[in-house]
Design an enzyme around this catalytic site. Structure first.
Site, PDB file in Angstrom:
ATOM      1  N   GLY A  27       0.725  -1.189   0.084  1.00 10.87           N
ATOM      2  CA  GLY A  27      -0.107  -0.133  -0.117  1.00 10.87           C
ATOM      3  C   GLY A  27       0.930   1.445   0.065  1.00 10.87           C
ATOM      4  O   GLY A  27       1.676   1.481   0.904  1.00 10.87           O
ATOM      5  N   ILE A  31      -1.086   6.084   4.609  1.00  6.77           N
ATOM      6  CA  ILE A  31      -0.037   5.365   5.318  1.00  6.77           C
ATOM      7  C   ILE A  31       1.376   5.096   4.862  1.00  6.77           C
ATOM      8  O   ILE A  31       2.412   5.664   5.399  1.00  6.77           O
ATOM      9  CB  ILE A  31      -0.514   4.180   6.403  1.00  6.77           C
ATOM     10  CG1 ILE A  31      -1.934   4.594   7.157  1.00  6.77           C
ATOM     11  CG2 ILE A  31       0.469   3.504   7.349  1.00  6.77           C
ATOM     12  CD1 ILE A  31      -2.270   3.758   8.150  1.00  6.77           C
ATOM     13  N   GLY A  32       1.215   4.484   3.483  1.00  9.73           N
ATOM     14  CA  GLY A  32       2.288   4.062   2.781  1.00  9.73           C
ATOM     15  C   GLY A  32       3.012   4.878   2.451  1.00  9.73           C
ATOM     16  O   GLY A  32       4.406   4.548   2.737  1.00  9.73           O
ATOM     17  N   ASN A  61      -4.366  15.620  -0.133  1.00  8.65           N
ATOM     18  CA  ASN A  61      -4.566  16.256   1.175  1.00  8.65           C
ATOM     19  C   ASN A  61      -3.590  15.657   2.153  1.00  8.65           C
ATOM     20  O   ASN A  61      -3.422  15.973   3.225  1.00  8.65           O
ATOM     21  CB  ASN A  61      -5.752  16.373   1.592  1.00  8.65           C
ATOM     22  CG  ASN A  61      -6.633  14.997   2.090  1.00  8.65           C
ATOM     23  OD1 ASN A  61      -6.108  13.926   1.663  1.00  8.65           O
ATOM     24  ND2 ASN A  61      -7.071  15.217   3.056  1.00  8.65           N
ATOM     25  N   LYS A  75       0.453   4.620  -8.169  1.00  5.28           N
ATOM     26  CA  LYS A  75       1.071   4.887  -6.819  1.00  5.28           C
ATOM     27  C   LYS A  75       2.247   4.603  -6.328  1.00  5.28           C
ATOM     28  O   LYS A  75       3.010   5.447  -5.951  1.00  5.28           O
ATOM     29  CB  LYS A  75       0.059   4.558  -5.738  1.00  5.28           C
ATOM     30  CG  LYS A  75      -1.333   5.387  -5.554  1.00  5.28           C
ATOM     31  CD  LYS A  75      -2.246   5.301  -4.358  1.00  5.28           C
ATOM     32  CE  LYS A  75      -3.339   6.202  -4.188  1.00  5.28           C
ATOM     33  NZ  LYS A  75      -4.215   5.945  -3.167  1.00  5.28           N
ATOM     34  N   ASP A 121      -6.132  -0.433   2.826  1.00  5.80           N
ATOM     35  CA  ASP A 121      -7.219   0.315   2.935  1.00  5.80           C
ATOM     36  C   ASP A 121      -8.641  -0.420   2.978  1.00  5.80           C
ATOM     37  O   ASP A 121      -9.836  -0.132   3.002  1.00  5.80           O
ATOM     38  CB  ASP A 121      -7.731   1.546   2.077  1.00  5.80           C
ATOM     39  CG  ASP A 121      -7.979   1.158   0.717  1.00  5.80           C
ATOM     40  OD1 ASP A 121      -7.587  -0.335   0.486  1.00  5.80           O
ATOM     41  OD2 ASP A 121      -8.115   2.051  -0.207  1.00  5.80           O
ATOM     42  N   ARG A 126      -6.153  -7.130   3.823  1.00  2.49           N
ATOM     43  CA  ARG A 126      -5.700  -7.448   5.235  1.00  2.49           C
ATOM     44  C   ARG A 126      -5.651  -8.720   5.532  1.00  2.49           C
ATOM     45  O   ARG A 126      -4.582  -9.366   5.917  1.00  2.49           O
ATOM     46  CB  ARG A 126      -6.314  -6.530   6.400  1.00  2.49           C
ATOM     47  CG  ARG A 126      -6.088  -5.249   6.126  1.00  2.49           C
ATOM     48  CD  ARG A 126      -6.408  -4.452   7.326  1.00  2.49           C
ATOM     49  NE  ARG A 126      -6.094  -3.185   7.512  1.00  2.49           N
ATOM     50  CZ  ARG A 126      -6.487  -1.888   7.182  1.00  2.49           C
ATOM     51  NH1 ARG A 126      -8.085  -1.844   6.668  1.00  2.49           N
ATOM     52  NH2 ARG A 126      -5.893  -0.981   7.293  1.00  2.49           N
ATOM     53  N   CYS A 177     -34.122  -7.867  -0.071  1.00  2.00           N
ATOM     54  CA  CYS A 177     -35.446  -7.315  -0.419  1.00  2.00           C
ATOM     55  C   CYS A 177     -35.803  -5.817   0.037  1.00  2.00           C
ATOM     56  O   CYS A 177     -36.381  -5.169  -0.635  1.00  2.00           O
ATOM     57  CB  CYS A 177     -36.612  -8.228   0.375  1.00  2.00           C
ATOM     58  SG  CYS A 177     -36.218  -8.367   2.269  1.00  2.00           S
TER      59      CYS A 177
END
Lengths: 586, 518
Positions: A27, A31-32, A61, A75, A121, A126, A177
């Site tokens: 990741g 955090i990565g 951000n 990434k 994430d 995980r 339903c």
């Protein structure tokens, strides 16, 4: 000036432990990015970064290695390119792909690492990484954040709690339903628009996979109506693919918002204790569909008027249709405006029909996108703890000492601490993942029959009579009723890099899990295993065979609480008899 | 704004606006400060000013050399880039500046700190928060600065990181927090409905329903209030949760009336006494200034009105927030409207009371008229308002000595105090050979305070460890304390959530943080 000056000064000769290590970072997101920086600053020898995602505007951000120009780029690759300016010593490798993809990342890939850091994430990945680390006995540093909250959990397989030891809260689901026939809250309509309507219309996957289970509906009529809806949607999908004028909008609208609702209205049973859906609020729809185009209204995010809702529906539908016809593989993505607007407007139309409050873009995005609030600071704190906690790995020589020194860290709700930390806890003796003995089997799938495998298993592990062989998704390959399969080659059932479950028919030995490595011309190589005796299930005597089947089903669903239950009274004894550390050799 | 989508969900648009209008000043650059700056640039701060006068050309001064080396083991100090910078802060500012194009500027001021302190309020009032990293040269001026900022009510943060240890303290005069995010704002007022709600409820008859469809018209709060009121009249006393549940049980016709189920599950909410004030609000009311003046902040004007409201009605204003409830949406809308009207009328009370107060003080009515959003927030959050009184930085070292005997968590902070004393005396960081020097210093420092009975437990261990570090900053520790400091600064700037008051130590060896008030 070398980067590692402090590592040498702080840790003396132990500093080489850092430089010799090879770690995997799963990741490269919030955090990565932070963790990559922190690991580089620890002068780790090799850091391999794996992520399947590309960069979105809303990542910027907090994911400080990415810039506006990097949007849509990989990434992992961008993260590694971004740190180049810094004078680091670590060797860096980037992988763009899903960690679940065994073609890209077979078991042998993970085997090369000393430590694996999870910066994921989602629960699925995980749980998967947790399992891989259990097979390979590699320490796993698990971390996650939600808004201002977060946690870090070092996992030393079989010595400490693993990721599956404590049941995880899984996302809330709704009865089928409620979603398909009787919504009463905005979230029901959003789920319908996203998971049913959108995927039926634009997903490339075969619609048959969405087979309806009649038992999930309260009555047959309703199930029947639902089935019809699906079939007709498949027709609409053809219209989308082949036609192309604005007729599409009317056709689809009248099908899903008029015809389907009328069909539901006929099922009187449904409306005995509920308000009936009504077309009152949308009755002027054709007026708004007179001049439609592909440009969104400037106020379309408000969704406060019927015009805003219907025109957004029309524009997003047409835009998606264009993309669909260009053979684009469209998936719902909260950051893909067309898909978000389609789901938003369709769910709002449904809300109007069912007399449910409508929602604006901000809210729909949060619900449909499962948006978890995220901010740079929390990620920095938790990544910092993850890296810091792993320092113990390099300073201590064995896992026992590493476990003693390591701490689990989580946010604190009280204001006198920012975070809490606690010692690592022993594994849950009835954990669905780490309480089951695991091993790796090497075998030639194309030349070996299921019968040969069965015989080998019985011989090697001294099973008294017979075994049951299943796949991880509880597909039964063999038990005494399925003798026909014995002559079949294993390639007919399983692939390389899959997991087999072996159960003792005598119920003497506990269930075991074998990870299958396919190797041509290889003998069957079975791992050395200490298979414990079956844990006693107090209620078992009274249960009939059907119950056992249920149990196995549940065992294999990792998300569920574990059902190899042990009564509280027996618990202590069991711990005594079987230390939580179940050594596994292979 | 899409860039900030994930965080706006934490502090709303007003929080984001506050952040993007805020300027923060950093005195002295350090790894911890650099990490902190990164963590507030990313969420979109308006501007950063760094005051640091160290040049990039190493001098022979050991403290300067150490600082340079520490920064070089830090991600944002670019070594390979082609730019040549005269000052170290410029190098770091350059590398930080491309993190977020929305940030207006990262200024570097290289004059000594004292020249800015001598400019007084005029210089410092441009900032919304000031962050100081310990440095022997500038430390003598910090008391003066703390005085200036105390009077301007601008938070002064102090942070330091060495080896595996770090700390954070903050000085602020007083915080008035409206959005504490302590709870969701739902206020059903089940135990004491107001006139309009009572008459609405009185027109409902749920005891003679024969068609389950009828029930569905009523959200659970209506059902609960109805049962509660009816039975109170009938029996002359309040029902328990269990009794209410029994009453609800009687109403079921088909067993799956979803709103009845919801009412059953939420029946415990009736036991809430909505007229009781929380400790937060009691403290708030106790802190209302004795005399309101021209300078009293709008917050206290509003709180004074809030108290009047409470004195009059024995209730706080209604938030007007209703949760999603199983219901016919017509009825839900009607009900929502009733709650909204009550909120509006309560808000009007606050508005007019406050207006009268402003009038009596000869203040401009536009203070209120231009701040309608603030008043709305204030009233919606009025049950969870919080004030926090801070304490002055200047007095902290005395306080710590008084409190240490009672609070083990402060020992690490005390060790930092002794470390800083050492550095100021010796103009260098202690090293392996200074263990006994540090202890001697500690004893003489502690002897200055007569109330301290003995050498605090654990202090020698911390001091020994500190001498081992020779002043080295570990990036990981700086990353954690930089994350915590960034988070705290954001709480202060947005004036949301409850910040640490006022000190926190982080021991990276045990992996623990502790906070305490000095």
């Amino acid at each position: 000036m070398a980067v590692d000056s402090y590592i040498k000064k702080m840790f003396g000769e132990k500093s080489s432990q850092f430089a010799d290590a090879k770690v995997l970072l799963v990741g490269a997101g919030g955090i990565g990015c932070e963790l990559l920086k922190d690991l580089i600053m620890m002068n780790i020898g090799e850091i391999h970064v794996l992520d399947l995602d590309t960069i979105d505007l809303s990542n910027l951000n907090r994911q400080f290695l990415f810039r506006h120009k990097d949007i849509k780029q990989s990434k992992s690759k961008t993260a590694i390119a971004a740190v180049e300016f810094f004078n680091y010593k670590s060797k860096l490798y980037a992988y763009h792909g899903s960690v679940l993809d065994t073609n890209l990342f077979p078991l042998s890939f993970f085997k090369q690492f000393n430590i694996i850091y999870n910066a994921l994430d989602n629960l699925e990945a995980r749980f998967y990484m947790n399992r891989m680390c259990l097979y390979l006995n590699i320490p796993l540093y698990e971390s996650g954040t939600t808004g201002l909250k977060g946690q870090v959990q070092p996992i030393y397989p079989y010595l400490t709690e693993c990721f599956s030891c404590v049941p995880k809260e899984t996302p809330k689901t709704f009865p089928v339903c409620t979603i398909r026939s009787t919504p009463s809250k905005p979230v029901h309509c959003i789920t319908w628009a996203k998971d049913f309507l959108f995927s039926q219309l634009f997903s490339n996957e075969d619609t048959n996979t969405q087979e309806i289970d009649a038992s999930e509906f309260t009555n047959e009529e309703e199930a029947e109506a639902s089935k019809k809806e699906v079939n007709e949607l498949a027709d609409l999908k053809k219209i989308i693919a082949n036609e192309g004028d604005n007729e599409i909008v009317i056709k689809i609208f009248e099908k899903i918002f008029i015809a389907d609702i009328e069909r539901l209205l006929k099922i009187e049973e449904l409306w005995k204790s509920r308000e009936k859906p009504s077309f009152e609020q949308i009755k002027d729809y054709d007026h708004f569909f007179k001049d439609i185009n592909k440009e969104y209204l400037t106020t379309c995010k408000d969704q406060s008027t019927l015009e805003e809702i219907l025109k957004t529906f029309a524009s997003s539908l047409l835009r998606l249709t264009d993309r669909f016809k260009n053979n684009e593989n469209i998936e719902f993505d909260k950051d893909d405006e067309d898909t978000l607007f389609f789901v938003m407007s369709a769910s709002n139309i449904r809300s109007l029909i069912f007399n449910i409050p409508t929602k604006n873009e901000f809210d729909v995005k949060q619900i449909a996108g499962n948006i978890i609030p995220a901010v740079a600071t929390t990620n920095a704190i938790m990544a910092g703890f993850s890296a810091l906690s792993s320092v113990n790995y390099f300073l201590e020589n064995d896992n026992i000492n590493r476990v003693v020194k390591s701490k689990m860290v989580f946010d604190s709700s009280s204001t006198d601490k920012v975070v809490n930390s606690s010692k690592l806890i022993k594994p849950n003796p009835s954990c669905s993942a780490c309480s089951i003995v695991k091993g790796i089997i090497t075998i030639d799938l194309s030349s070996t029959t299921l019968g040969q495998l069965r015989d080998k298993l019985i011989e090697k592990y001294n099973y008294g009579d017979d075994v049951e062989i299943m796949t991880l998704d509880s597909r039964l390959l063999y038990d005494f009723d399925l003798e026909d399969n014995l002559e079949e080659k294993l390639t007919n059932f399983i692939n390389d890099q899959t997991v087999l479950l072996i159960n003792d028919s005598d119920e003497k030995f506990d269930l075991i899990e074998l990870y299958v490595l396919n190797s041509q011309n290889s003998e069957i190589i079975l791992p050395e295993l200490n298979i414990p005796l079956k844990k006693i299930k107090p209620s078992e005597n009274e249960n009939d065979e059907n119950d056992d089947d249920d149990k196995l089903l549940v065992d294999n669903e990792e998300n569920n609480d574990i059902k190899v239950t042990v009564s509280l009274d027996d618990d202590d004894d069991l711990v005594e008899e079987q230390p939580p550390m179940k050594k596994r050799k292979f | 704004m899409d860039r900030y989508d994930r965080q706006v969900r934490l502090w709303n648009t007003n929080g984001q606006n506050a952040l993007s209008n805020s300027s923060v000043c950093f005195i002295n650059i350090s790894s911890a400060a650099t990490e902190t700056i990164k963590n507030i640039i990313l969420p979109g701060i308006n501007s950063i000013t760094i005051i640091d006068s160290q040049s990039t050309i190493p001098s022979n001064d050991s403290l300067e050399l150490l600082k340079l080396n520490n920064l070089k083991s830090n991600y944002f100090y670019g070594i390979n880039n082609s730019h040549s910078f005269e000052y170290i802060a410029q190098n770091i500012a350059y590398n930080l500046s491309n993190l977020n194009p929305d940030v207006k500027s990262i200024n570097v001021l290289t004059d000594p700190l004292q020249s800015f302190i001598s400019q007084g309020d005029n210089f410092w009032k441009q900032f919304d928060c000031v962050v100081y990293s310990f440095d022997a040269q500038t430390d003598p001026y910090i008391d003066l600065l703390s005085e200036i900022l105390w009077h301007l009510n601008i938070p002064l943060v102090k942070l330091s990181s060495i080896g595996f240890y770090s700390y954070y303290t903050v000085q602020f005069n007083q915080l008035n927090i409206i959005e504490t995010h302590q709870n969701d704002l739902v206020d059903l007022r089940l135990d004491s409905p107001w006139d309009e709600l009572i008459s609405y409820i009185n027109n409902i008859d749920i005891s003679h329903v024969s068609n389950p469809n009828e029930y569905f018209k009523y959200p659970y709060n209506v059902i609960l209030i109805k049962l509660y009121q009816d039975n109170k009249q009938k029996f002359g006393k309040k029902l328990t949760t269990k009794q209410i549940r029994q009453e609800i049980d009687k109403l079921f016709l088909t067993c799956d009336e979803s709103n009845l189920l919801e009412a059953y599950n939420k029946a415990y909410l009736l036991m809430k006494n909505s007229s009781e004030l929380s400790e937060n609000i009691k403290e708030l009311f106790n802190n209302i200034p004795n005399e309101l003046t021209c300078d009293t902040s709008l917050f206290w004007i509003l709180v004074s009105s809030l108290k009047k409201f409470y004195d009059k009605y024995n209730q706080l204003p209604l938030s007007g927030v209703l949760p999603d409830m199983e219901s016919d949406s017509e009825k839900y809308k009607e009900l929502k409207e009733i709650y909204r009207r009550k909120f509006i009328s309560d808000k009007e009370f606050i508005y007019f009371e406050s207006m009268q107060l402003l009038n009596s003080l000869n203040r401009s009515p536009s203070e209120l008229k231009d701040n309608d959003h603030l008043i709305t927030l204030f009233v919606k959050n009025c049950k969870y308002l919080k004030i926090i009184n801070g304490s002055k930085h200047k007095n902290l070292s005395e306080t710590v000595l008084k409190q240490v005997p009672n609070n083990n968590n402060m020992v690490l902070y005390l060790a930092f105090q002794i470390l800083e004393k050492f550095i100021k005396l010796e103009q260098r960081y202690p090293n392996q050979n200074d263990k006994s020097n540090l202890r001697t210093l500690a004893v003489s420092y502690l002897c200055g305070e007569k109330t301290l009975p003995s050498f605090p437990d654990g202090l020698d261990k911390f001091l020994d460890e500190i001498s081992r570090y020779s002043g080295i900053e570990i990036h990981n520790i700086s990353a954690v304390i930089g994350g915590i400091t960034g988070q705290e600064i954001i709480k202060l700037l947005t004036n949301q959530y409850i910040p640490v008051n006022n000190s926190l130590v982080f021991d990276g060896i045990s992996g623990k943080t502790h906070s305490f008030k000095l």
